[in-house]
Write an enzyme that holds these catalytic residues in place. Sequence first.
Site, PDB file in Angstrom:
ATOM      1  N   ASP A   4       0.830  -1.200   0.000  1.00 38.78           N
ATOM      2  CA  ASP A   4       0.000   0.000   0.000  1.00 38.78           C
ATOM      3  C   ASP A   4       0.867   1.253   0.000  1.00 38.78           C
ATOM      4  O   ASP A   4       1.561   1.545   0.968  1.00 38.78           O
ATOM      5  CB  ASP A   4      -0.912  -0.003   1.233  1.00 38.78           C
ATOM      6  CG  ASP A   4      -2.179  -0.801   1.004  1.00 38.78           C
ATOM      7  OD1 ASP A   4      -2.608  -0.905  -0.167  1.00 38.78           O
ATOM      8  OD2 ASP A   4      -2.746  -1.310   1.984  1.00 38.78           O
ATOM      9  N   ASP A 144     -10.092  -4.926  -0.585  1.00 39.82           N
ATOM     10  CA  ASP A 144      -9.088  -4.357   0.319  1.00 39.82           C
ATOM     11  C   ASP A 144      -9.803  -3.478   1.340  1.00 39.82           C
ATOM     12  O   ASP A 144     -10.481  -2.527   0.962  1.00 39.82           O
ATOM     13  CB  ASP A 144      -8.108  -3.520  -0.533  1.00 39.82           C
ATOM     14  CG  ASP A 144      -6.917  -2.995   0.258  1.00 39.82           C
ATOM     15  OD1 ASP A 144      -6.844  -3.226   1.480  1.00 39.82           O
ATOM     16  OD2 ASP A 144      -6.062  -2.339  -0.373  1.00 39.82           O
TER      17      ASP A 144
HETATM   18 ZN    ZN Z   1      -4.299  -1.706  -0.741  1.00 40.71          ZN
END
Ligand code: ZN
Length: 201
Positions: A4, A144
């Site tokens: 991320d 997610d």
């Molecule tokens: Zn992510």
Amino acid sequence: MHLDVMDGHFVPNLTIGPPIVKWLRPVTDATFDVHLMIENPDLFIPEFSAAGANWISVHQEACVHLNRTLELIRHHGCKPGVVINPATPVESLTEVLDMVNLVLVMTVNPGFGGQKFISSTVHKIAQLAKIRRERGLNFRIEVDGGISTDTVAEVVRAGAELLVAGSAVFDGHDVTANARALLKAAQAAAPQSRVAEVVRI
Ligand code: ZN
């Protein structure tokens, strides 16, 4: 391995950049699934590719010229993905679904780990699975945000195959047991699915 990347502009948090991806690359042969939560992703796609990214996903909301950005990812040897926030409809992706390796449906507003799952996003997973079937496409569907043993059955039944989990895996003492429990719950919910788990760092 889902990475991320946050820039403090597109999302209100900062995480890692290309140097960390580069340092991680020799540690594992795992696919690096790089999720760019940044403004102007075109500027950084070459660097993330050179650092060892395999898949690069960009937000529909961050790309004025989404078609060009997805082409750029492919041009740099990575598989392109596109991401939609909870407030963004699937219809906004109609023209690019045949260009992508994956579609990531955000099940929280991006920016922080440990957030509560937004269940109103689940219908978008089913909608994508239906469109994929009808149009004969083969992108994968990823989720997610807020994925845990409590929420995983719902998303997998809707059609999610790539499950990104952070807190559900890393909280507590036994990371391996946490990961196994999550995957087991996912497989039990949809035994025929191509479901896989992606660990977020
Ligand atoms: Zn992510």
